[in-house]
Scaffold this motif. Structure first.
Motif, PDB file in Angstrom:
ATOM      1  N   PHE A   1       1.500  50.898  12.709  1.00  0.00           N
ATOM      2  CA  PHE A   1       0.798  51.554  12.845  1.00  0.00           C
ATOM      3  C   PHE A   1       0.801  53.076  12.098  1.00  0.00           C
ATOM      4  CE2 PHE A   1      -3.117  54.500  15.224  1.00  0.00           C
ATOM      5  CZ  PHE A   1      -3.752  54.019  15.061  1.00  0.00           C
ATOM      6  N   THR A   2       0.193  53.091  10.880  1.00  0.00           N
ATOM      7  CA  THR A   2       0.140  53.925  10.248  1.00  0.00           C
ATOM      8  C   THR A   2      -0.057  54.987   9.397  1.00  0.00           C
ATOM      9  OG1 THR A   2       0.263  53.068   7.800  1.00  0.00           O
ATOM     10  CG2 THR A   2       2.156  52.195   9.201  1.00  0.00           C
ATOM     11  N   ASN A   3       0.236  56.462   9.002  1.00  0.00           N
ATOM     12  CA  ASN A   3      -0.988  56.960   8.482  1.00  0.00           C
ATOM     13  C   ASN A   3      -1.270  56.656   6.963  1.00  0.00           C
ATOM     14  OD1 ASN A   3       1.086  57.491   6.443  1.00  0.00           O
ATOM     15  ND2 ASN A   3       2.312  59.562   8.087  1.00  0.00           N
ATOM     16  N   THR A   4      -2.349  57.137   6.172  1.00  0.00           N
ATOM     17  CA  THR A   4      -2.830  56.515   4.916  1.00  0.00           C
ATOM     18  C   THR A   4      -3.156  58.089   4.016  1.00  0.00           C
ATOM     19  OG1 THR A   4      -4.386  54.882   4.006  1.00  0.00           O
ATOM     20  CG2 THR A   4      -4.539  55.543   5.695  1.00  0.00           C
ATOM     21  N   LEU A   5      -2.398  57.664   3.318  1.00  0.00           N
ATOM     22  CA  LEU A   5      -3.139  59.230   2.191  1.00  0.00           C
ATOM     23  C   LEU A   5      -3.024  58.678   0.886  1.00  0.00           C
ATOM     24  CD1 LEU A   5      -1.099  60.290   4.643  1.00  0.00           C
ATOM     25  CD2 LEU A   5      -1.914  62.498   4.248  1.00  0.00           C
ATOM     26  N   HIS A   6      -3.407  57.658   0.306  1.00  0.00           N
ATOM     27  CA  HIS A   6      -3.543  57.052  -1.488  1.00  0.00           C
ATOM     28  C   HIS A   6      -4.916  56.379  -1.845  1.00  0.00           C
ATOM     29  CE1 HIS A   6      -3.486  52.753  -0.302  1.00  0.00           C
ATOM     30  NE2 HIS A   6      -3.017  53.548   0.940  1.00  0.00           N
ATOM     31  N   GLY A   7      -5.262  56.860  -2.738  1.00  0.00           N
ATOM     32  CA  GLY A   7      -6.108  56.616  -3.282  1.00  0.00           C
ATOM     33  C   GLY A   7      -5.941  54.368  -4.293  1.00  0.00           C
ATOM     34  N   GLN A   8      -5.158  55.301  -5.278  1.00  0.00           N
ATOM     35  CA  GLN A   8      -5.008  53.656  -6.025  1.00  0.00           C
ATOM     36  C   GLN A   8      -3.707  52.708  -5.053  1.00  0.00           C
ATOM     37  OE1 GLN A   8      -4.202  54.987 -10.647  1.00  0.00           O
ATOM     38  NE2 GLN A   8      -2.433  55.118  -9.756  1.00  0.00           N
TER      39      GLN A   8
ATOM     40  N   GLY B   1      11.008  53.476  -1.670  1.00  0.00           N
ATOM     41  CA  GLY B   1       9.597  54.515  -2.903  1.00  0.00           C
ATOM     42  C   GLY B   1       8.926  54.152  -1.575  1.00  0.00           C
ATOM     43  N   LEU B   2       8.053  55.649  -1.728  1.00  0.00           N
ATOM     44  CA  LEU B   2       6.684  56.271  -0.706  1.00  0.00           C
ATOM     45  C   LEU B   2       5.758  56.649  -1.266  1.00  0.00           C
ATOM     46  CD1 LEU B   2       9.182  58.340   1.164  1.00  0.00           C
ATOM     47  CD2 LEU B   2       9.298  56.393   1.539  1.00  0.00           C
ATOM     48  N   CYS B   3       4.544  55.598  -1.157  1.00  0.00           N
ATOM     49  CA  CYS B   3       3.270  56.068  -1.547  1.00  0.00           C
ATOM     50  C   CYS B   3       3.326  55.822  -3.408  1.00  0.00           C
ATOM     51  CB  CYS B   3       2.922  57.422  -1.157  1.00  0.00           C
ATOM     52  SG  CYS B   3       0.641  57.983  -1.488  1.00  0.00           S
ATOM     53  N   ARG B   4       2.981  57.017  -3.898  1.00  0.00           N
ATOM     54  CA  ARG B   4       3.420  56.613  -6.013  1.00  0.00           C
ATOM     55  C   ARG B   4       4.413  56.308  -5.629  1.00  0.00           C
ATOM     56  NH1 ARG B   4       3.115  59.793 -10.458  1.00  0.00           N
ATOM     57  NH2 ARG B   4       4.806  59.460 -11.731  1.00  0.00           N
ATOM     58  N   GLY B   5       5.518  56.237  -4.905  1.00  0.00           N
ATOM     59  CA  GLY B   5       7.292  55.909  -5.856  1.00  0.00           C
ATOM     60  C   GLY B   5       6.844  53.989  -5.216  1.00  0.00           C
ATOM     61  N   PHE B   6       5.902  53.823  -4.181  1.00  0.00           N
ATOM     62  CA  PHE B   6       5.468  52.255  -3.639  1.00  0.00           C
ATOM     63  C   PHE B   6       5.521  52.051  -4.912  1.00  0.00           C
ATOM     64  CE2 PHE B   6       1.924  49.643  -2.923  1.00  0.00           C
ATOM     65  CZ  PHE B   6       2.966  48.978  -1.888  1.00  0.00           C
ATOM     66  N   GLN B   7       4.110  52.660  -5.527  1.00  0.00           N
ATOM     67  CA  GLN B   7       3.427  51.959  -6.766  1.00  0.00           C
ATOM     68  C   GLN B   7       4.339  51.896  -8.057  1.00  0.00           C
ATOM     69  OE1 GLN B   7       0.506  55.208  -6.866  1.00  0.00           O
ATOM     70  NE2 GLN B   7      -0.647  53.894  -4.906  1.00  0.00           N
TER      71      GLN B   7
ATOM     72  N   GLY C   1       5.977  60.239  -2.834  1.00  0.00           N
ATOM     73  CA  GLY C   1       4.781  60.153  -3.174  1.00  0.00           C
ATOM     74  C   GLY C   1       4.459  61.466  -4.069  1.00  0.00           C
ATOM     75  N   GLY C   2       2.896  61.503  -4.961  1.00  0.00           N
ATOM     76  CA  GLY C   2       2.866  62.804  -5.750  1.00  0.00           C
ATOM     77  C   GLY C   2       1.624  62.458  -5.872  1.00  0.00           C
ATOM     78  N   ARG C   3       0.804  63.990  -6.697  1.00  0.00           N
ATOM     79  CA  ARG C   3      -0.655  63.552  -6.604  1.00  0.00           C
ATOM     80  C   ARG C   3      -1.085  62.955  -7.684  1.00  0.00           C
ATOM     81  NH1 ARG C   3      -4.970  65.722  -4.394  1.00  0.00           N
ATOM     82  NH2 ARG C   3      -3.352  67.351  -2.546  1.00  0.00           N
ATOM     83  N   PRO C   4      -0.247  63.529  -9.408  1.00  0.00           N
ATOM     84  CA  PRO C   4      -0.663  62.434 -10.073  1.00  0.00           C
ATOM     85  C   PRO C   4      -0.355  60.856 -10.438  1.00  0.00           C
ATOM     86  CG  PRO C   4       1.298  64.235 -10.761  1.00  0.00           C
ATOM     87  CD  PRO C   4       1.077  64.139  -9.271  1.00  0.00           C
ATOM     88  N   ASN C   5      -0.537  60.314 -10.860  1.00  0.00           N
ATOM     89  CA  ASN C   5      -0.768  58.688 -10.322  1.00  0.00           C
ATOM     90  C   ASN C   5       0.479  57.886 -11.674  1.00  0.00           C
ATOM     91  OD1 ASN C   5      -1.751  58.027  -8.295  1.00  0.00           O
ATOM     92  ND2 ASN C   5      -3.975  58.813  -9.638  1.00  0.00           N
ATOM     93  N   VAL C   6       0.905  56.802 -11.450  1.00  0.00           N
ATOM     94  CA  VAL C   6       1.929  55.705 -12.779  1.00  0.00           C
ATOM     95  C   VAL C   6       0.585  55.802 -14.171  1.00  0.00           C
ATOM     96  CG1 VAL C   6       2.728  54.526 -14.014  1.00  0.00           C
ATOM     97  CG2 VAL C   6       3.295  54.857 -11.458  1.00  0.00           C
ATOM     98  N   HIS C   7       0.632  55.812 -15.380  1.00  0.00           N
ATOM     99  CA  HIS C   7      -0.173  56.524 -16.241  1.00  0.00           C
ATOM    100  C   HIS C   7      -0.579  54.638 -16.104  1.00  0.00           C
ATOM    101  CE1 HIS C   7      -1.946  56.446 -19.874  1.00  0.00           C
ATOM    102  NE2 HIS C   7      -2.317  57.688 -20.029  1.00  0.00           N
ATOM    103  N   PRO C   8      -1.708  54.083 -16.395  1.00  0.00           N
ATOM    104  CA  PRO C   8      -1.998  52.528 -16.581  1.00  0.00           C
ATOM    105  C   PRO C   8      -1.642  52.693 -17.691  1.00  0.00           C
ATOM    106  CG  PRO C   8      -3.934  54.176 -17.104  1.00  0.00           C
ATOM    107  CD  PRO C   8      -2.564  54.901 -16.484  1.00  0.00           C
ATOM    108  N   HIS C   9      -1.140  52.932 -19.008  1.00  0.00           N
ATOM    109  CA  HIS C   9      -0.720  52.076 -20.159  1.00  0.00           C
ATOM    110  C   HIS C   9       0.810  52.044 -19.351  1.00  0.00           C
ATOM    111  CE1 HIS C   9      -2.765  54.590 -23.529  1.00  0.00           C
ATOM    112  NE2 HIS C   9      -3.164  53.976 -22.357  1.00  0.00           N
ATOM    113  N   GLU C  10       1.166  52.141 -18.491  1.00  0.00           N
ATOM    114  CA  GLU C  10       3.018  51.072 -17.684  1.00  0.00           C
ATOM    115  C   GLU C  10       2.765  49.894 -17.659  1.00  0.00           C
ATOM    116  OE1 GLU C  10       5.624  52.531 -18.646  1.00  0.00           O
ATOM    117  OE2 GLU C  10       5.653  54.472 -18.712  1.00  0.00           O
TER     118      GLU C  10
END
Length: 253
Positions: A176-183, A111-117, A66-75
């Motif tokens: 049963f899982t945690n959840t810490l994502h917006g996208q 992939g975890l969180c951002r890595g999933f994305q 995971g990471g706070r920055p998101n994948v850029h939408p241009h991708e």
């Protein structure tokens, strides 16, 4: 045999809000060393420092955390908006081609969180910047206040496809899982198979169809107390076994 080497993609970070650094969370390193029984190695998230070929020659598997920055939408062909938040274009430039090449070679990726994305986007998916705005969706974001334990608290069920790779790993059809994502995934790419969903329909577990090796992602954070959590431990154990198999192949080649 020496333990497999698992590369963990770093995140750009400012120490004391001014000194640039690359960082990997201790939780990810703990999960790799304690559950995968592997050697964790941080890879700077910048192709100026490490190339795809460098990474593949060094590592037997990769975790995209995971990471706070998101994948850029241009991708994924979308325009940037304020809702997309902050970005890390250097990480995009390393992670996305590394995922594609690792999957093509059968080198394990998780992939975890951002890595999933990142895995989803690398294989043609689009993302929605704020899934809580979609009708019928819950707020999957990290609670803004509270202790670390409260932020990583288990909050919802993920329903898994019967007989799918995640159900086989967990020996269960829901976890049963945690959840810490917006996208979240908007439209999945043609090879991106959604193998688990939250109760509101949000994609939470994916794999890449036709991948010759371990190519899985989860939208939650299994690295939190991975050695103790009954869902996290089998996931990292399976990933560790895949990395070990890759190392054996490399040693005998």
């Amino acid at each position: 045999m020496t333990r497999p080497v698992i590369g963990i993609i770093g995140n750009a970070h400012l120490i004391n809000d001014q000194y640039p650094a690359q960082a990997v969370g201790s939780m990810n390193m703990d999960a790799v060393s304690q559950v995968c029984d592997a050697v964790p190695v941080m890879l700077p998230a910048d192709p100026a420092h490490v190339s795809v070929s460098d990474a593949l020659s060094l590592c037997d598997g990769f975790i995209f955390p995971g990471g706070r920055p998101n994948v850029h939408p241009h991708e994924y062909g979308h325009e940037e908006t304020e809702a997309h938040g902050a970005f890390d274009r250097a990480r995009d430039a390393l992670a996305l081609p590394l995922i594609r090449e690792a999957v093509a070679r059968g080198v394990p990726v998780l992939g975890l969180c951002r890595g999933f994305q990142e895995i989803a986007v690398a294989f043609g998916s689009t993302l929605h910047p704020e899934i809580r705005e979609l009708p019928g969706r819950m707020n999957h974001r990290m609670p803004p206040d509270g202790t670390l334990e409260e932020k990583f608290e288990l909050r919802h069920w993920v329903e898994l496809t019967d007989g799918g790779p995640f159900a086989r790993i967990f020996n269960a059809n829901r976890v049963f899982t945690n959840t810490l994502h917006g996208q979240g995934i908007d439209v999945a790419g043609p090879r991106v198979i959604v193998d688990g969903r939250a109760e509101d329909g949000t994609a939470e577990a994916i794999f890449i169809e036709g991948a010759p090796g371990f190519a899985l992602g989860v939208q939650w954070h299994p690295e939190y107390r991975a050695a103790e959590d009954p869902t996290s431990r089998p996931l990292f154990a399976a990933f560790g076994e895949a990395a070990r198999a890759t190392r054996i192949k490399r040693m005998v080649a």
